[in-house]
Motif scaffolding. Structure first.
Motif, PDB file in Angstrom:
ATOM      1  N   LEU A 285     -40.049 -16.677 -11.111  1.00  0.00           N
ATOM      2  CA  LEU A 285     -39.892 -18.045 -10.838  1.00  0.00           C
ATOM      3  C   LEU A 285     -38.440 -18.327 -10.981  1.00  0.00           C
ATOM      4  N   LEU A 298     -40.641 -19.486  -5.759  1.00  0.00           N
ATOM      5  CA  LEU A 298     -41.486 -18.439  -6.289  1.00  0.00           C
ATOM      6  C   LEU A 298     -41.223 -17.073  -5.479  1.00  0.00           C
ATOM      7  N   ALA A 443     -46.486 -24.280  -7.827  1.00  0.00           N
ATOM      8  CA  ALA A 443     -47.532 -23.142  -8.170  1.00  0.00           C
ATOM      9  C   ALA A 443     -48.713 -23.369  -7.788  1.00  0.00           C
ATOM     10  N   TYR A 453     -45.934 -15.199 -14.690  1.00  0.00           N
ATOM     11  CA  TYR A 453     -44.300 -15.133 -13.941  1.00  0.00           C
ATOM     12  C   TYR A 453     -43.327 -15.124 -15.075  1.00  0.00           C
TER      13      TYR A 453
END
Length: 695
Positions: A285, A298, A443, A453
């Motif tokens: 992230l 992302l 997300a 993440y």
């Protein structure tokens, strides 16, 4: 022995201009306040600073890579050129009608944003191409000339040309361009079949209008920048970062300035992907928080997620659907008005709101002492002990805590019956929750679980807030790389030369035509490769193939990546299998019995990525020696705690700091919450992990 390569990365942000100089494996950096009236001034000042640090003359610089928010700001602030649109008769109001979707369904007082061009600046001509690219009605050159004469008399500086279905047959648009070039050679011209040759007329028209609107402004700026640099003895080539995460020549940037709209954030995503590769991280992230906005992206398998459409200048609290859609290749990220300069206020419901309005660099937050009176996030951070008023930006800017307290009291505390500390806590929690919520939604939209993440934080304000953001999101590991304060500028120096060419050609799998597909992809490959060759004449060029597919009747497509072998020997069964595989990953199951269609074809030409050496990770027991302590507010504890102050550059590899702690450097400060410890890795990254968790 040849002289070492000298490269300069420059990122103009809404508050600061970041400048990074790299000489082989050494780097020098600085942050200077952005000079809005003449942005090139800040670049020259920053260049002289880093050259003095490196003890070299500016003439030694071999390459400059630049990213800027100027294009974005011009669209947001509506200060572009006087622009006209020439479109097909009957489609004059497409950019005003939009898609007729309501981005806030239950708001009875909803106001849609005004189009970039009012109706009197939009002109029409006869002539019609159908959805298969066939000419139904020929265009009348005499009519075009009459319209161009009107435009000339009205004194327009730039013209956008967007005709229906021109992405399939650009003949009519090219004729209009030829007439404009003959009769108005001083006027800038943009045609949609070159700027954005894709289906969906609203997005395509809006994109070509945006390109035309900022084209004279960006051409003027880039010309001034070249002249100023030459005046300083810098004669190297200048390249621009584009929104898709690659580098293009200054001439291509001047022709297609709309591709620069997200150039700064794109550099940040490239920077985070490079760090992810060093650590072998598959799920990252990226969190970039500067002075004006925060960007969340992302990154999977060390590659940022990309998209074909994004929005700029959202007018409704950064609500999706309330901005101008720009249809170009772009790194997919969510951007919210949550930077260090974002201003706080109390709304009619007695709730604290932060952003999207920003104090910028002029006048800046109240604590800058530059006549700013309204509280910004930086003011809250200062009151909460996260910043040292004597050593902000390496001591170049002295902060004034009393001004921050006064602004917080006046604009927040008095209304809500809070003291300055409570008001600062409220502002910080609101901005952190805004960012956490944006990350959660992003997300979910991509079917991802953020607890899997690793966060990589950079930008001047991100290390101050990343620890708390990680707590809110349940992210156990946070990396703050060296140079985090100027991360986007470093990312420019890591990016490849690249250009993505795409085109809308509708085709069902039941009508699959391998020869037509091979020809189309070969044309796109040649187009993209040609752009890259204007930047780099020697390096090998790789081609990345992508098609956008959907079930028949669906409104939007998903991107499907193909290998070069699959693209050059098209097989309907392979295309179908790849689509079903990716569709199932996103939506859990395929839809049986439905035909599949392809709407957009894309080829990205890119030079090979820089080789990345893996970083050996350490987890030592030696504790960093603090240079002192100060009271820092810990949000999870809702109170002040004694935090060790640790100089980042005094930390050796494997040495750790126990939270709460403030790890300081010139460009930013890393706040380690009480719930976390921090370890310095061999490459200089500060690795912040939850106490008791396995690294």
């Amino acid at each position: 022995m040849s002289a070492p390569s000298v490269r300069l990365g420059v990122d103009i942000g809404g508050t600061f201009t970041d400048v990074v100089l790299e000489i082989d494996d050494k780097s020098f950096s600085t942050k200077v306040l952005t000079t809005y009236a003449a942005p090139e001034n800040a670049i020259i000042d920053g260049m002289h600073t880093v050259c003095a640090q490196a003890d070299i003359a500016p003439s030694r610089i071999d390459q400059i890579i630049h990213g800027t928010t100027l294009a974005t700001n011009a669209l947001i602030e509506r200060r572009g050129a006087k622009t006209a649109l020439i479109t097909t008769r009957g489609f004059r109001d497409v950019i005003e009608m939009r898609t007729e979707s309501r981005f806030e369904q239950y708001d009875l007082n909803l106001n849609l944003p005004d189009p970039l061009l009012p109706r009197q600046m939009r002109f029409t001509v006869a002539g019609r191409v159908d959805a298969h690219g066939e000419v139904l009605v020929d265009i009348d050159r005499a009519e075009v000339e009459a319209v161009v004469d009107q435009i000339g008399k009205a004194g327009f500086e730039s013209v956008a040309v967007g005709l229906i279905h021109s992405y399939l047959n650009p003949t009519h648009e090219r004729l209009v361009r030829d007439v404009l070039a003959e009769k108005l050679p001083h006027v800038a011209v943009s045609i949609s079949s070159e700027v954005s040759p894709q289906m969906r007329e609203y997005e395509r028209f809006n994109t070509v209008v945006a390109n035309a609107y900022i084209k004279p402004l960006m051409a003027s700026y880039l010309g001034r920048l070249e002249d100023r640099l030459k005046g300083e003895g810098v004669s190297c080539r200048i390249f621009l970062m584009h929104s898709g995460g690659g580098i293009i020549s200054i001439q291509n940037a001047a022709d297609f300035p709309v591709r620069l709209v997200e150039s700064g954030p794109a550099g940040g995503a490239v920077f985070a992907a490079h760090i992810a590769a060093r650590y072998g991280l598959e799920k990252v992230l990226s969190f970039d928080m500067g002075g004006t906005t925060a960007k969340i992206c992302l990154i999977k398998n060390q590659t940022p997620k990309t998209s074909r459409v994004f929005e700029v200048a959202r007018t409704y609290r950064f609500k999706k659907g309330s901005g101008m859609p720009i249809s170009i290749p772009v790194i997919d990220m969510v951007e919210i008005g949550a930077g260090g300069g974002s201003l706080a206020h109390v709304d009619g419901l007695r709730q604290i709101r932060v952003g999207p309005e920003s104090a910028g660099s002029e006048p800046g937050p109240a604590c800058y002492g530059r006549e700013g009176t309204r509280p910004a996030v930086t003011d809250a951070d200062l009151v909460l002990g996260k910043l040292d008023p004597e050593n902000f930006a390496g001591g170049s800017i002295k902060l004034h805590p009393e001004a921050s307290k006064s602004a917080l009291n006046h604009h927040v505390g008095e209304t809500l019956d809070m003291d300055a500390t409570e008001a600062a806590f409220g502002v910080a929690e609101v901005v952190d929750e805004n960012m956490a919520n944006a990350a959660r939604v992003h997300a979910v939209e991509n079917g991802e679980d953020l607890s899997e993440y690793t966060m990589i934080a950079f930008g001047g304000a991100a290390p101050l807030h990343a620890g708390r953001l990680a707590e809110k999101l349940g992210v156990e590991r946070l990396l703050v790389p060296p140079g985090a304060g100027v991360g986007s500028a470093i990312g420019f120096l890591r990016a490849p030369f690249s250009f993505e060419a795409n085109r809308s050609v509708y085709m069902k799998l039941s009508d699959f035509d391998p020869e037509r597909i091979k020809t189309l992809l070969a044309e796109l490959q040649a187009e993209a490769t040609g752009f890259v060759r204007t930047c780099d004449e020697k390096s090998p060029i790789l081609s990345e193939f992508k098609v956008y597919m959907r079930y028949t009747g669906q409104g939007w497509e998903i991107p499907i990546s193909l290998s070069e072998a699959q693209a050059m020997a098209p097989d309907a069964r392979v295309f179908e299998a790849r689509f079903i595989e990716d569709y199932t990953k996103l939506f859990s199951r395929p839809v049986a019995g439905m035909d599949i269609e392809i709407t957009v074809w894309s080829v990205n030409a890119t030079t090979p990525p820089q080789p990345v050496a893996r970083t050996p990770e350490l987890g030592g027991t030696d504790r960093a020696a603090p240079t002192g302590t100060r009271r820092v507010f810990d949000a999870a504890s809702a109170g002040f705690l004694d935090a060790d102050i640790v100089n980042r550059f005094d930390m050796q590899a494997g040495v750790h700091a126990v939270g709460p702690a403030a790890i300081v450097e010139d460009e930013t400060t890393i706040i380690v919450p009480a719930s976390r410890n921090a370890i310095r890795q061999p490459d200089g990254c500060i690795d912040v992990i939850t106490k008791g968790s396995a690294q």
